[in-house]
Design a protein around this motif. Structure first.
Motif, PDB file in Angstrom:
ATOM      1  N   PRO A 209     -22.992  -9.396  12.948  1.00  0.00           N
ATOM      2  CA  PRO A 209     -22.936  -7.955  12.734  1.00  0.00           C
ATOM      3  C   PRO A 209     -23.073  -7.678  11.242  1.00  0.00           C
ATOM      4  O   PRO A 209     -22.470  -8.359  10.417  1.00  0.00           O
TER       5      PRO A 209
ATOM      6  N   THR B 284     -25.127   0.649  10.713  1.00  0.00           N
ATOM      7  CA  THR B 284     -24.602  -0.656  11.083  1.00  0.00           C
ATOM      8  C   THR B 284     -25.509  -1.252  12.148  1.00  0.00           C
ATOM      9  O   THR B 284     -26.037  -0.541  13.005  1.00  0.00           O
TER      10      THR B 284
ATOM     11  N   PRO C 146     -25.820  -4.281  15.101  1.00  0.00           N
ATOM     12  CA  PRO C 146     -25.036  -5.238  15.881  1.00  0.00           C
ATOM     13  C   PRO C 146     -25.702  -6.613  15.932  1.00  0.00           C
ATOM     14  O   PRO C 146     -26.825  -6.805  15.479  1.00  0.00           O
TER      15      PRO C 146
END
Length: 126
Positions: free
Chosen positions: A28, A44, A46
């Motif tokens: 991540p 962000t 994953p």
């Protein structure tokens, strides 16, 4: 001449994203605006996300994910051929069947409940 240069520039701009190498994220991570850990976060990302990497240098890779461009940490990106996404997993080679575990209550405590047999029953001097 000017329309020809404009057309060539347009083709270069449109074709540039298609030259990106596909890669997967192995950890991540966050996509940042600049190649430093204090830069603002774009988004962000994953684990196992398919990202398009355009260039890598040092500890950072520049690329895109879901239409946004930015810098990924190089340790979080695995470049190369992507695994096939279509197909089925092969069946397991063997099955191991075990007996079910049965939990039962403890056996009852047996107490004597019958008549008294022996000498000296009742009221006596013994």
């Amino acid at each position: 001449m000017r329309p020809l240069l404009l057309a060539a520039g347009l083709v270069a701009v449109v074709a540039a994203p298609s030259l990106a190498d596909p890669a997967l994220t192995v950890a991540p991570s966050v996509m940042r605006r600049a190649a430093n850990p204090y830069s603002p976060i774009v988004q962000t990302v994953p684990v196992n996300a398919e990202v398009d990497i355009q260039s890598c240098g040092g500890a950072w890779c520049y690329g895109s994910w879901r239409g946004l461009y930015g810098f990924f940490p190089a340790f979080a990106v695995a470049q190369g051929a992507l695994p096939p996404t279509v197909g089925f997993a092969p069946p397991p080679s063997s099955f191991v069947v075990t007996a079910p575990v049965v939990v039962a209550p403890p056996p009852p405590v047996v107490r004597w409940g019958g008549p008294y047999v022996g000498v000296g029953w009742g009221w006596s001097r013994w």
